[in-house]
Design an enzyme around this catalytic site. Structure first.
Site, PDB file in Angstrom:
ATOM      1  N   LYS A 191       0.877  -1.180   0.000  1.00  0.00           N
ATOM      2  CA  LYS A 191       0.000   0.000   0.000  1.00  0.00           C
ATOM      3  C   LYS A 191       0.912   1.227   0.000  1.00  0.00           C
ATOM      4  O   LYS A 191       1.507   1.576   1.015  1.00  0.00           O
ATOM      5  CB  LYS A 191      -0.853  -0.022   1.271  1.00  0.00           C
ATOM      6  CG  LYS A 191      -2.173   0.719   1.238  1.00  0.00           C
ATOM      7  CD  LYS A 191      -2.184   2.128   0.741  1.00  0.00           C
ATOM      8  CE  LYS A 191      -2.228   3.153   1.846  1.00  0.00           C
ATOM      9  NZ  LYS A 191      -1.918   4.516   1.371  1.00  0.00           N
ATOM     10  N   GLU A 266       8.646   0.781  11.345  1.00  0.00           N
ATOM     11  CA  GLU A 266       9.803   1.672  11.128  1.00  0.00           C
ATOM     12  C   GLU A 266       9.243   3.092  11.185  1.00  0.00           C
ATOM     13  O   GLU A 266       8.510   3.500  10.277  1.00  0.00           O
ATOM     14  CB  GLU A 266      10.435   1.424   9.751  1.00  0.00           C
ATOM     15  CG  GLU A 266      10.701  -0.032   9.394  1.00  0.00           C
ATOM     16  CD  GLU A 266      11.869  -0.645  10.135  1.00  0.00           C
ATOM     17  OE1 GLU A 266      12.659   0.119  10.721  1.00  0.00           O
ATOM     18  OE2 GLU A 266      11.974  -1.874  10.142  1.00  0.00           O
ATOM     19  N   CYS A 300      13.499  10.540   7.840  1.00  0.00           N
ATOM     20  CA  CYS A 300      13.194  10.113   9.213  1.00  0.00           C
ATOM     21  C   CYS A 300      14.415  10.160  10.128  1.00  0.00           C
ATOM     22  O   CYS A 300      14.308  10.471  11.300  1.00  0.00           O
ATOM     23  CB  CYS A 300      12.620   8.705   9.189  1.00  0.00           C
ATOM     24  SG  CYS A 300      13.634   7.569   8.239  1.00  0.00           S
ATOM     25  N   GLU A 399       9.129  15.715  15.924  1.00  0.00           N
ATOM     26  CA  GLU A 399       9.616  15.564  14.553  1.00  0.00           C
ATOM     27  C   GLU A 399       8.930  16.591  13.648  1.00  0.00           C
ATOM     28  O   GLU A 399       7.695  16.634  13.580  1.00  0.00           O
ATOM     29  CB  GLU A 399       9.299  14.145  14.048  1.00  0.00           C
ATOM     30  CG  GLU A 399       9.899  13.865  12.690  1.00  0.00           C
ATOM     31  CD  GLU A 399       9.561  12.463  12.188  1.00  0.00           C
ATOM     32  OE1 GLU A 399       8.424  11.998  12.399  1.00  0.00           O
ATOM     33  OE2 GLU A 399      10.436  11.848  11.558  1.00  0.00           O
TER      34      GLU A 399
HETATM   35  P1  NAD Z   1       1.992   8.416   7.772  1.00  0.00           P
HETATM   36  O1  NAD Z   1       2.112   7.589   9.002  1.00  0.00           O
HETATM   37  O2  NAD Z   1       1.024   9.527   7.775  1.00  0.00           O
HETATM   38  O3  NAD Z   1       1.590   7.495   6.519  1.00  0.00           O
HETATM   39  C1  NAD Z   1       2.340   6.353   6.194  1.00  0.00           C
HETATM   40  C2  NAD Z   1       1.441   5.383   5.433  1.00  0.00           C
HETATM   41  O4  NAD Z   1       0.390   4.960   6.295  1.00  0.00           O
HETATM   42  C3  NAD Z   1       0.776   5.948   4.186  1.00  0.00           C
HETATM   43  O5  NAD Z   1       0.778   4.969   3.175  1.00  0.00           O
HETATM   44  C4  NAD Z   1      -0.648   6.204   4.660  1.00  0.00           C
HETATM   45  O6  NAD Z   1      -1.599   6.136   3.609  1.00  0.00           O
HETATM   46  C5  NAD Z   1      -0.851   5.048   5.623  1.00  0.00           C
HETATM   47  N1  NAD Z   1      -1.922   5.263   6.608  1.00  0.00           N
HETATM   48  C6  NAD Z   1      -2.476   6.423   7.026  1.00  0.00           C
HETATM   49  N2  NAD Z   1      -3.458   6.185   7.920  1.00  0.00           N
HETATM   50  C7  NAD Z   1      -3.509   4.844   8.096  1.00  0.00           C
HETATM   51  C8  NAD Z   1      -4.289   3.977   8.911  1.00  0.00           C
HETATM   52  N3  NAD Z   1      -5.237   4.455   9.730  1.00  0.00           N
HETATM   53  N4  NAD Z   1      -4.047   2.657   8.860  1.00  0.00           N
HETATM   54  C9  NAD Z   1      -3.078   2.152   8.048  1.00  0.00           C
HETATM   55  N5  NAD Z   1      -2.329   2.925   7.237  1.00  0.00           N
HETATM   56  C10 NAD Z   1      -2.535   4.252   7.256  1.00  0.00           C
HETATM   57  O7  NAD Z   1       3.469   8.896   7.447  1.00  0.00           O
HETATM   58  P2  NAD Z   1       3.950   9.865   6.284  1.00  0.00           P
HETATM   59  O8  NAD Z   1       3.497  11.243   6.618  1.00  0.00           O
HETATM   60  O9  NAD Z   1       3.591   9.269   4.961  1.00  0.00           O
HETATM   61  O10 NAD Z   1       5.547   9.737   6.425  1.00  0.00           O
HETATM   62  C11 NAD Z   1       6.298  10.468   7.325  1.00  0.00           C
HETATM   63  C12 NAD Z   1       6.644   9.641   8.551  1.00  0.00           C
HETATM   64  O11 NAD Z   1       7.292   8.431   8.157  1.00  0.00           O
HETATM   65  C13 NAD Z   1       7.627  10.365   9.444  1.00  0.00           C
HETATM   66  O12 NAD Z   1       7.271  10.182  10.797  1.00  0.00           O
HETATM   67  C14 NAD Z   1       8.943   9.657   9.135  1.00  0.00           C
HETATM   68  O13 NAD Z   1       9.906   9.779  10.153  1.00  0.00           O
HETATM   69  C15 NAD Z   1       8.479   8.250   8.941  1.00  0.00           C
HETATM   70  N6  NAD Z   1       9.471   7.440   8.194  1.00  0.00           N
HETATM   71  C16 NAD Z   1      10.194   6.478   8.860  1.00  0.00           C
HETATM   72  C17 NAD Z   1      11.178   5.726   8.171  1.00  0.00           C
HETATM   73  C18 NAD Z   1      12.017   4.675   8.866  1.00  0.00           C
HETATM   74  O14 NAD Z   1      12.690   3.888   8.174  1.00  0.00           O
HETATM   75  N7  NAD Z   1      12.039   4.598  10.186  1.00  0.00           N
HETATM   76  C19 NAD Z   1      11.379   5.958   6.813  1.00  0.00           C
HETATM   77  C20 NAD Z   1      10.631   6.942   6.175  1.00  0.00           C
HETATM   78  C21 NAD Z   1       9.669   7.673   6.879  1.00  0.00           C
END
Ligand code: NAD
Length: 496
Positions: A191, A266, A300, A399
């Site tokens: 997804k 992650e 991140c 963050e």
């Molecule tokens: P997000 O958590 O808003 O979304 C991530 C994914 O989750 C998207 O595909 C989104 O559609 C999905 N999602 C949203 N609501 C959901 C739900 N209720 N149930 C299941 N899935 C759902 O994150 P973002 O804004 O896309 O990305 C930024 C975040 O990701 C930051 O906190 C960043 O630090 C983190 N990140 C972590 C890593 C790592 O390797 N640790 C890598 C990249 C990004």
């Protein structure tokens, strides 16, 4: 003036304008049944790039069923590891042969500079090749020396594995996730984030074209609260991996916990850079400015809290200002640009809002940031920003996910370590010094998944990458341990 439309390769133009883009399930482009669509925008111009079919919960359930069926019947799970490796290399070859196209899709959808997008495509290809090769050389059957019994353990793939990815590194993270799962013999349901679904769908089409069996690689586009929630609540998924924010990670973890599905999360970070007095001040300032401006700070593991030895603080700030003068904010496909847009309007509000709140709580705006105007482009641009002061400030604790760093000073080594560890997160920190004994000592004292020395953002293949505390649970990526995560262990015993 360059816009996405004037610069697009003909193949990319065709992909974007060939009608509403569908997910890939069972080897077919499948629109799903919801009848709903969502738009994905070019962050650099705010213009609509493409319309994409949005899957319903039932559509996601069907994709999971298809992936499980492919696991049982396509032969993928039972292929000899070297045969599976041949197919994964073929998939990698095909992505390589379309590298320019995939690079441009990623650049326009995620707001990335082409060089950065190309690096992500290379990384996706390397992930496929790395795990394809590794899986051929790992012993999956281990004989055990046990009194009175013949016994051995066996590693078997799980079945359909679910993946939910964020928008900052859509393709690179997809490679980190699916490559070990596929090499281990699993099938996958991905997804992608609704802001950046295009590269994932495109490479799933390439997986099909490369001859991967139908149903092995599936991509389910849709909204997080619908398609993402359905995937994480699916009882058909045998193993789940989520990359994104801690807030959504908690929801995914709860859903998986209810179904007793193993899950790895992650999550976000608030990394520190500890800079000692013996560094080359200009070079270190340039590298740290490079870290927060690379992909506009939407990383991140970025270094967003900088602890600078008091004796060099003023020189360091001067060097940072000089390095920031070289940053050219602009449209991501313009050659002169060194920092592109943020991904969307909401993210820009978030970044500007944190800076405002940080200043209201007493932070000193050393370099004030704010909205950046880019002539002719109505995208989501901001200027880089440096704040300074006490770390007991919202902008130093939470963050932000943009080109913002928070500076403070220290005098003693243990003081610097305590400041670095005073966070809810635990993803990645760095220490900067020419004293390598001190570097190792400080690196080992930092409570996080990753400590880097005289650099920030290092991901060589083979080195595990993951987070602790609010930054991650249950695994990590990029190493042999990741491959083992995608096998379930089974013990077999016979009395003698
Ligand atoms: P997000 O958590 O808003 O979304 C991530 C994914 O989750 C998207 O595909 C989104 O559609 C999905 N999602 C949203 N609501 C959901 C739900 N209720 N149930 C299941 N899935 C759902 O994150 P973002 O804004 O896309 O990305 C930024 C975040 O990701 C930051 O906190 C960043 O630090 C983190 N990140 C972590 C890593 C790592 O390797 N640790 C890598 C990249 C990004």
């Amino acid at each position: 003036m360059a816009t996405a439309r004037t610069l697009l390769l003909p193949e990319v133009e065709r992909y974007l304008t060939g009608g509403v883009i569908a997910g890939v399930v069972g080897g077919e482009d499948w629109a799903g049944t919801s009848g709903e669509t969502f738009q994905t925008l070019d962050p650099g111009s705010g213009e609509v790039l493409a319309e994409v079919h949005a899957y319903s919960a039932a559509d996601v359930d069907r994709a999971v069923a298809v992936a499980n069926e492919a696991f049982r019947k396509s032969g993928w799970a039972t292929l000899a590891p070297n045969d599976r490796a041949v197919r994964l290399h073929r998939f990698a070859d095909l992505v390589e042969s379309r590298k320019d196209i995939v690079t441009q899709i990623e650049a326009v959808d995620a707001g990335k500079l082409p060089a950065a997008a190309r690096g992500d495509v290379d990384n996706f290809i390397e992930s496929l090749r790395f795990f394809a090769d590794m899986a051929q050389h790992v012993q999956r059957r281990s004989q055990l020396a046990v009194a009175g019994h013949e016994a051995w353990t066996l590693r078997n793939p799980w079945g359909a594995c679910g993946f939910i990815f964020p928008w900052n590194f859509p393709l690179l993270l997809m490679g980190w996730g699916i490559a070990p799962a596929l090499a281990a013999g699993n099938t996958v349901v991905v997804k992608p984030a609704e802001d950046t679904p295009l590269s994932s769908i495109f490479v799933a089409q390439l997986a099909r074209e490369s001859g991967m069996p139908e149903g092995v690689v599936n991509v389910v586009p849709g909204l997080g609260r619908v398609a993402g929630a359905a995937l994480s609540a699916s009882t058909g998924i045998k193993r789940m991996s989520f990359t994104g924010s801690p807030e959504v990670g908690r929801l995914v973890g709860e859903s998986c916990g209810r179904n007793l599905v193993p899950v790895k999360l992650e999550l976000g970070g608030k990394g520190a850079a500890v800079v000692f007095e013996d560094v080359d001040v200009e070079a270190t300032a340039r590298l740290l400015v490079g870290a927060i401006t690379f992909h506009t700070g939407q990383i991140c593991c970025d270094a967003t809290r900088w602890m600078i030895h008091k004796s060099i603080y003023n020189d360091f700030v001067t060097a940072c200002r000089q390095a920031l003068e070289q940053v050219s904010v602009g449209y991501q496909l313009d050659d002169a640009t060194t920092m592109g847009p943020l991904v969307n309007a909401k993210q820009r509000e978030r970044v500007l809002g944190y800076v405002e709140k940080g200043v209201a709580e007493g932070a000193d705006a050393v370099v004030p940031g704010g909205i950046a105007e880019v002539a002719g482009h109505d995208g989501y641009y901001v200027k880089p920003c440096l704040l300074a002061g006490s770390l007991d400030n919202i902008a130093a604790r939470e963050e932000i996910f943009g080109p913002v760093a928070y500076l403070t000073t220290f005098e003693q080594e243990d003081e610097a370590v305590a400041l670095a560890n005073d966070t809810d997160y635990g993803l990645a920190n760095s220490v900067w010094t020419t004293d390598l004994a001190r570097a190792a000592r400080v690196a080992e004292s930092m409570v996080a998944g990753n400590s880097w020395i005289n650099a920030h953002n290092l991901f060589p293949k083979g080195v595990p990458y993951g987070g602790v505390n609010k930054s991650g649970v249950g695994g990590g990526v990029n190493s042999i341990e990741t491959l083992f995560d995608y096998w379930r262990s089974q013990s077999i015993v016979r009395p003698l």
